[in-house]
Design a protein around this motif. Sequence first.
Motif, PDB file in Angstrom:
ATOM      1  N   SER A  13       1.013  -0.902  -0.093  1.00  0.00           N
ATOM      2  CA  SER A  13       0.032   0.161   0.287  1.00  0.00           C
ATOM      3  C   SER A  13       1.007   0.859  -0.022  1.00  0.00           C
ATOM      4  N   GLY A  20      -1.627   6.408  -5.327  1.00  0.00           N
ATOM      5  CA  GLY A  20      -2.312   5.174  -5.091  1.00  0.00           C
ATOM      6  C   GLY A  20      -2.902   5.496  -2.989  1.00  0.00           C
ATOM      7  N   ARG A  22      -5.524   7.411  -2.353  1.00  0.00           N
ATOM      8  CA  ARG A  22      -7.113   7.834  -3.099  1.00  0.00           C
ATOM      9  C   ARG A  22      -7.885   6.936  -3.042  1.00  0.00           C
ATOM     10  N   PHE A  23      -7.457   5.465  -2.887  1.00  0.00           N
ATOM     11  CA  PHE A  23      -7.640   4.089  -3.693  1.00  0.00           C
ATOM     12  C   PHE A  23      -7.704   3.234  -1.875  1.00  0.00           C
ATOM     13  N   LEU A  26      -9.778   0.180  -1.396  1.00  0.00           N
ATOM     14  CA  LEU A  26     -10.081  -0.866  -2.029  1.00  0.00           C
ATOM     15  C   LEU A  26      -8.929  -2.218  -1.910  1.00  0.00           C
ATOM     16  N   ARG A  28      -6.257  -4.291  -3.434  1.00  0.00           N
ATOM     17  CA  ARG A  28      -4.900  -4.180  -4.264  1.00  0.00           C
ATOM     18  C   ARG A  28      -5.306  -3.561  -5.752  1.00  0.00           C
ATOM     19  N   GLN A  30      -8.525  -3.785  -7.653  1.00  0.00           N
ATOM     20  CA  GLN A  30      -9.028  -2.634  -8.175  1.00  0.00           C
ATOM     21  C   GLN A  30      -8.260  -1.347  -7.750  1.00  0.00           C
ATOM     22  N   SER A  31      -7.950  -1.168  -7.254  1.00  0.00           N
ATOM     23  CA  SER A  31      -6.789  -0.113  -6.877  1.00  0.00           C
ATOM     24  C   SER A  31      -6.468   0.259  -7.904  1.00  0.00           C
ATOM     25  N   ASP A  32      -5.583  -0.184  -8.665  1.00  0.00           N
ATOM     26  CA  ASP A  32      -3.843  -0.968  -9.084  1.00  0.00           C
ATOM     27  C   ASP A  32      -4.995  -0.614 -10.424  1.00  0.00           C
ATOM     28  N   LEU A  35      -6.694   3.226 -11.229  1.00  0.00           N
ATOM     29  CA  LEU A  35      -5.545   3.987 -11.919  1.00  0.00           C
ATOM     30  C   LEU A  35      -5.110   3.367 -12.932  1.00  0.00           C
TER      31      LEU A  35
END
Length: 463
Positions: A13, A20, A22-23, A26, A28, A30-32, A35
């Motif tokens: 993280s 990162g 900001r997400f 979520l 990992r 999903q956030s990636d 992005l």
Amino acid sequence: MSDDPPENDGGGSGVDGTLGDRFAALPRWQSDLLLIVAALLGVYALIGGLGLVTGLNFGGITRTLRTVTFYAAAYALLVLALNLHWGYTGLFNIGVAGFMAVGAYTMAIATADVDPGVTGTPGLGLPVPVGVVLGMIAAGLVGLIVVLPALRIRADYFAIVTLAFAEVIRLLITSGALREFTVLGRELGTGGGAGINFARLDTVVPSWILYRGGDIEQGTNLFGYQLLTITNALGLERTMVENWLYTLTMLLLVVLVFWLLVRTGNSPFGRLLKAIREDELAAKSLGKDTDVVKIKVFVLGCAIMGLAGIFWQGRNGYVDPNAFLPIVTFYIFIALIIGGSGSNTGSVIGAIVFVGLLLEGPPYVQRIVRQNVDLPRADTVYDGVVSLGSLDPLPLLGYIVGELPNLRFILFGIILIVLMIYRPDGLLGHRNEPASPIDLRRERSPNAGVTTPRRADGGESDE
């Protein structure tokens, strides 16, 4: 406990102040994914919006987006492979272009026609899938040959060795001695400085999807007929549809390689790679055979570089020896630095930003300006500056627009300087790397709503 591991791309993280965060709520992966999609859509919006504002037609915008997507996918494959070497293991490989050349030329020799005619270079005439596999194997074997004598050296010395081998490979391929040669009675060759023709992958791959039996002349299958009907209504030519299908194939390769490197990074082998990067002596003191590990990871990365070289050159069915100059490796390192070394997600985002804004963006802007504005152009920078004295900035502006493709190199330097000052860890910032892919965070008790420590045997602590 969450089913999602805290790390799935080679990084953990993000810390405060990174994109990162900001997400952070979520998982990992999903956030990636968000992005990467956000970076790609941002480049699309910039290119498409600029084209619409300046009156560029739909076909022209689509062709530009297809070109940017293709190169972004090609660079993403290469940056991911380089990140495996440099970001994960600390192996300073600046011979990427050489391993690309090995993969592309091996594939070309394997699939070129046995009797190409007067102007062509003969090959083995093997099927395309066989040629792709042979190209990857050859790139991996050359990587093995390179890394074996370089095991005892590190950092800058290792980089010099890889660069030297890449140049040796390029000069051998373009030499007259290998232009044509005989192996077991078979005429083969690299074509020397003229390159070599082979089966066009940008035609072969779409034909498997659109056409019956892989033959364009036989017509289309049901899916191909429906797809081409829709695209014809949008004013897109059949060749454009085929090019987009080939580009989507490249994107699929990026997904597969990304998944492979995620699994590698989250495995015990991947954690050993990071240990070697941080302190190889400490890893050796724990009984780890770091030489074997470096050999394995270098061969794997070189095979991926060979795969990227194959599909990069396969779009035209022609291997251009000028496509493997050392500056290509420099471009790949820029993309890795932009995204952030050590992060697979950063590698893909860096490739998208580099291709969309720095590599293809300036020529696109130049083309649009020339189509819409007739600017007077100064012969030199000095003449343009002199014209400013008479309050006429147009000659200098015309000179800048005319030299935009060359001025990209100045832009590269400015971007690197700014990143080193304000964002030395890349766009995604520093990403912590947990030692385990399993979520070891404390569970929350559903009754008390407080964190409940866990004993080593899995039960709740009495504390």
